[in-house]
Design a protein around this motif. Sequence first.
Motif, PDB file in Angstrom:
ATOM      1  N   GLY A 159       0.817  -1.200   0.000  1.00 30.84           N
ATOM      2  CA  GLY A 159       0.000   0.000   0.000  1.00 30.84           C
ATOM      3  C   GLY A 159       0.852   1.252   0.000  1.00 30.84           C
ATOM      4  N   ARG A 160       0.182   2.376  -0.097  1.00 30.25           N
ATOM      5  CA  ARG A 160       0.868   3.660  -0.034  1.00 30.25           C
ATOM      6  C   ARG A 160       0.867   4.219   1.391  1.00 30.25           C
ATOM      7  NH1 ARG A 160      -1.086   7.534  -4.698  1.00 30.25           N
ATOM      8  NH2 ARG A 160      -3.174   6.985  -3.969  1.00 30.25           N
ATOM      9  N   GLU A 161       0.032   3.644   2.226  1.00 28.54           N
ATOM     10  CA  GLU A 161      -0.019   3.973   3.648  1.00 28.54           C
ATOM     11  C   GLU A 161      -0.032   2.650   4.393  1.00 28.54           C
ATOM     12  OE1 GLU A 161      -2.869   7.014   5.503  1.00 28.54           O
ATOM     13  OE2 GLU A 161      -3.781   5.091   6.001  1.00 28.54           O
ATOM     14  N   PHE A 162       0.846   2.487   5.388  1.00 30.02           N
ATOM     15  CA  PHE A 162       0.943   1.189   6.058  1.00 30.02           C
ATOM     16  C   PHE A 162       1.478   1.362   7.473  1.00 30.02           C
ATOM     17  CE2 PHE A 162       4.594   2.137   3.443  1.00 30.02           C
ATOM     18  CZ  PHE A 162       5.687   1.911   4.264  1.00 30.02           C
ATOM     19  N   GLN A 163       1.213   0.359   8.308  1.00 31.76           N
ATOM     20  CA  GLN A 163       1.685   0.355   9.689  1.00 31.76           C
ATOM     21  C   GLN A 163       3.029  -0.354   9.770  1.00 31.76           C
ATOM     22  OE1 GLN A 163       0.039   1.484  12.775  1.00 31.76           O
ATOM     23  NE2 GLN A 163      -0.937   2.739  11.198  1.00 31.76           N
ATOM     24  N   MET A 164       3.954   0.278  10.482  1.00 34.87           N
ATOM     25  CA  MET A 164       5.304  -0.288  10.578  1.00 34.87           C
ATOM     26  C   MET A 164       5.861  -0.036  11.978  1.00 34.87           C
ATOM     27  SD  MET A 164       8.574   0.692   8.193  1.00 34.87           S
ATOM     28  CE  MET A 164      10.237   0.190   8.630  1.00 34.87           C
ATOM     29  N   LYS A 165       6.572  -1.014  12.474  1.00 34.89           N
ATOM     30  CA  LYS A 165       7.388  -0.816  13.666  1.00 34.89           C
ATOM     31  C   LYS A 165       8.801  -0.515  13.198  1.00 34.89           C
ATOM     32  CE  LYS A 165      10.185  -3.192  15.343  1.00 34.89           C
ATOM     33  NZ  LYS A 165      11.681  -3.154  15.335  1.00 34.89           N
ATOM     34  N   ASP A 166       9.322   0.655  13.555  1.00 35.76           N
ATOM     35  CA  ASP A 166      10.731   0.912  13.269  1.00 35.76           C
ATOM     36  C   ASP A 166      11.442   1.247  14.571  1.00 35.76           C
ATOM     37  OD1 ASP A 166       9.109   3.240  13.120  1.00 35.76           O
ATOM     38  OD2 ASP A 166      10.666   4.370  12.094  1.00 35.76           O
ATOM     39  N   SER A 167      12.570   0.598  14.779  1.00 34.96           N
ATOM     40  CA  SER A 167      13.364   0.833  15.983  1.00 34.96           C
ATOM     41  C   SER A 167      14.793   1.154  15.593  1.00 34.96           C
ATOM     42  CB  SER A 167      13.314  -0.377  16.925  1.00 34.96           C
ATOM     43  OG  SER A 167      13.764  -1.550  16.286  1.00 34.96           O
ATOM     44  N   TYR A 168      15.485   1.802  16.528  1.00 35.01           N
ATOM     45  CA  TYR A 168      16.836   2.287  16.254  1.00 35.01           C
ATOM     46  C   TYR A 168      17.669   2.125  17.513  1.00 35.01           C
ATOM     47  CZ  TYR A 168      14.185   4.299  12.462  1.00 35.01           C
ATOM     48  OH  TYR A 168      13.350   4.442  11.387  1.00 35.01           O
ATOM     49  N   VAL A 443      28.501   8.487  17.524  1.00 36.84           N
ATOM     50  CA  VAL A 443      27.573   7.393  17.849  1.00 36.84           C
ATOM     51  C   VAL A 443      27.374   6.501  16.618  1.00 36.84           C
ATOM     52  CG1 VAL A 443      25.164   6.883  18.475  1.00 36.84           C
ATOM     53  CG2 VAL A 443      26.408   8.730  19.635  1.00 36.84           C
ATOM     54  N   THR A 444      27.179   5.214  16.864  1.00 31.47           N
ATOM     55  CA  THR A 444      26.887   4.274  15.781  1.00 31.47           C
ATOM     56  C   THR A 444      25.470   3.731  15.967  1.00 31.47           C
ATOM     57  OG1 THR A 444      27.676   2.318  14.585  1.00 31.47           O
ATOM     58  CG2 THR A 444      27.884   2.271  16.977  1.00 31.47           C
ATOM     59  N   MET A 445      24.814   3.431  14.842  1.00 34.57           N
ATOM     60  CA  MET A 445      23.378   3.152  14.870  1.00 34.57           C
ATOM     61  C   MET A 445      23.016   1.838  14.201  1.00 34.57           C
ATOM     62  SD  MET A 445      21.880   6.901  13.756  1.00 34.57           S
ATOM     63  CE  MET A 445      20.250   6.200  13.441  1.00 34.57           C
ATOM     64  N   GLY A 446      21.869   1.302  14.615  1.00 42.58           N
ATOM     65  CA  GLY A 446      21.219   0.209  13.914  1.00 42.58           C
ATOM     66  C   GLY A 446      19.790   0.605  13.609  1.00 42.58           C
ATOM     67  N   SER A 447      19.229   0.034  12.549  1.00 45.28           N
ATOM     68  CA  SER A 447      17.845   0.318  12.150  1.00 45.28           C
ATOM     69  C   SER A 447      17.135  -1.008  11.924  1.00 45.28           C
ATOM     70  CB  SER A 447      17.823   1.155  10.864  1.00 45.28           C
ATOM     71  OG  SER A 447      16.502   1.326  10.396  1.00 45.28           O
ATOM     72  N   TYR A 448      15.909  -1.128  12.463  1.00 43.50           N
ATOM     73  CA  TYR A 448      15.233  -2.416  12.479  1.00 43.50           C
ATOM     74  C   TYR A 448      13.738  -2.208  12.212  1.00 43.50           C
ATOM     75  CZ  TYR A 448      19.436  -2.634  15.399  1.00 43.50           C
ATOM     76  OH  TYR A 448      20.718  -2.491  15.879  1.00 43.50           O
ATOM     77  N   GLY A 449      13.211  -2.812  11.166  1.00 44.06           N
ATOM     78  CA  GLY A 449      11.813  -2.598  10.797  1.00 44.06           C
ATOM     79  C   GLY A 449      10.998  -3.886  10.758  1.00 44.06           C
ATOM     80  N   ILE A 450       9.724  -3.766  11.108  1.00 47.15           N
ATOM     81  CA  ILE A 450       8.744  -4.848  10.935  1.00 47.15           C
ATOM     82  C   ILE A 450       7.502  -4.243  10.293  1.00 47.15           C
ATOM     83  CG2 ILE A 450       7.105  -6.382  12.110  1.00 47.15           C
ATOM     84  CD1 ILE A 450       9.210  -7.017  14.147  1.00 47.15           C
ATOM     85  N   GLY A 451       7.042  -4.855   9.225  1.00 46.23           N
ATOM     86  CA  GLY A 451       5.800  -4.423   8.598  1.00 46.23           C
ATOM     87  C   GLY A 451       4.619  -4.997   9.364  1.00 46.23           C
ATOM     88  N   VAL A 452       3.988  -4.184  10.209  1.00 49.84           N
ATOM     89  CA  VAL A 452       2.910  -4.672  11.069  1.00 49.84           C
ATOM     90  C   VAL A 452       1.673  -5.008  10.241  1.00 49.84           C
ATOM     91  CG1 VAL A 452       1.382  -4.074  12.985  1.00 49.84           C
ATOM     92  CG2 VAL A 452       3.800  -3.437  13.076  1.00 49.84           C
ATOM     93  N   SER A 453       1.221  -4.083   9.414  1.00 53.95           N
ATOM     94  CA  SER A 453       0.052  -4.373   8.576  1.00 53.95           C
ATOM     95  C   SER A 453       0.382  -5.441   7.542  1.00 53.95           C
ATOM     96  CB  SER A 453      -0.452  -3.103   7.900  1.00 53.95           C
ATOM     97  OG  SER A 453       0.580  -2.398   7.242  1.00 53.95           O
ATOM     98  N   ARG A 454       1.616  -5.453   7.067  1.00 51.55           N
ATOM     99  CA  ARG A 454       2.025  -6.486   6.108  1.00 51.55           C
ATOM    100  C   ARG A 454       2.028  -7.863   6.763  1.00 51.55           C
ATOM    101  NH1 ARG A 454       6.988  -6.146   1.866  1.00 51.55           N
ATOM    102  NH2 ARG A 454       5.488  -4.760   0.890  1.00 51.55           N
TER     103      ARG A 454
END
Length: 569
Positions: A159-168, A443-454
Amino acid sequence: MANAAQVQRMSRLMIKTLREDPADAETASHKLLVRAGYVRRSSAGIWTWLPLGKKVLENVSRIVREEMDAIGGQEVLLPALLPKEPYEASGRWEEYGDLLFRLKDRKGADYLLGPTHEEIFTLTVKDQCTSYKDLPVILYQIQTKYRDEARPRSGVLRGREFQMKDSYSFDTTDEGLAEAYAAHRGAYEKIFARLGLDYRIVSAVSGAMGGSASEEFLAPAAAGEDTFVDCPACDYAANTEAVTVKVEPVDGATHGPVEELDTPETPTIELLAAHLNVPASATLKNLLVKVDGEIVAVGVPGDREVDLGKLGEHLAPATVELVTAEDFTDRPDLVRGYVGPQGLAGKAFRYIADPRVAPGTAWITGANKQGMHAKNVVAGRDFEIDDYLDVVVVEPGDPCPKCGTGLKIDRAIEIGHIFQLGRKYADAFELDVLGQNGKPTRVTMGSYGIGVSRAVAALAEQTHDESGLCWPREVAPADVHVVAAGKAKQTELALEIGEQLGAAGLRVLVDDRPGVSPGVKFTDAELLGVPTIVVAGRRAGEGVVEVKDRRTGEREELTVEEAVARLSA
């Protein structure tokens, strides 16, 4: 009295089920989520989550929250409407191109609807954390994201609009980043196991996200838009864009000198191979592309195709496009259909090759003259290769990079992605904290995503059967679906059972709709996919109900007392 929130009467529920599939639906999840009244299309790629669908969505979110909290994640909520400047600073205002929803406020200032939030999280930590004592920290949100997909399809899958969990994650050392990455990886394994998803963890490329280590969590499904390889003999698995091939130099000393061949009207590999009566694998295909406007040649064996998506991921954030007829007009040194790397690689264009074009290998390729090709053109002797990149379309049977066994290819839905970003965004925004030595530390970073609606759609794809949806218990909109077959006594018993099950802590959906035939109620119960179905039917007068397992189809007649005891145990 049962908790009213635990018992939902369908006579009071806003739900409209459909007997026929939507005309535009192609995937099972799209068809069934609409037919079962979980979602409705608002416009292309934009969906309304109806009461039962919202329950499933919230159940997925709850599981994600619980496992994120378990690794020390702290939930925040950042704005979806974002200013242009941070994305301009990171370069992604341009890199995202048409995928960004861009808008202006009444004063003419530029904004966007957030596709992902690395920039804003970085600025948030820059504002809040000033010392190494403030780190490490893991922040996350579950929020609506926006991407202007050219062809939204497959319902909520794309979709063009969706629910996502993003963490850092934010750390002062690379070792700390590795620990945060491992913690997220473990949390994702628990999340997807609790959701009841069949999934694979595969190597991936970072692309426009940047960073080093990158893995995807894929749910195998025929409706998936991702392809991945799986080795039947070892534990190797990777997105097809991340499959690697070892560069194995060969001894090129046995090859004769370059020899030009008269090959009129053979501008394609197929025509050339037929003309010379050689396999296409003996030829070298040179595909010309433009990388940020600069012409680049990509060399692959003639029997293989260049994976433009894979090439684009390797060269991100640069823009990759095929050359046009006009480009050849502007470059008379490039003879269309007869381009070869000898004499031109590294001069007329940058030359990228697939690892199969190894040093010492000999090829038949264009002679840079109309109607002419050349043989015995040896990599490393007659032309130099600027970069080796794995850019061919992976095919079933290609050797596993780990053990050499032929690979299998499957389709899947991407449900999660984890990256070790490193310092890309910290550098862009000068995210430093005061270190133990009293000096600024980047600082060093990580990025982590989950497609909740997906994930909801992926579950529908993996668990449905010919009768409808079939939810795992943790994400289902109810634990038990009680069906009153129709008569007053049956409805009375159904409501009584619902009250008792609700009082025992179960979430109950009671179909007490008046004027709806038993057949429609039974069909809807199968379609909605609640794990357990209890039918108050012909033996209701005896206090006997039928208990059915939605997934297995197993049925058993029990007294009301036995059914309540069994289901609430």
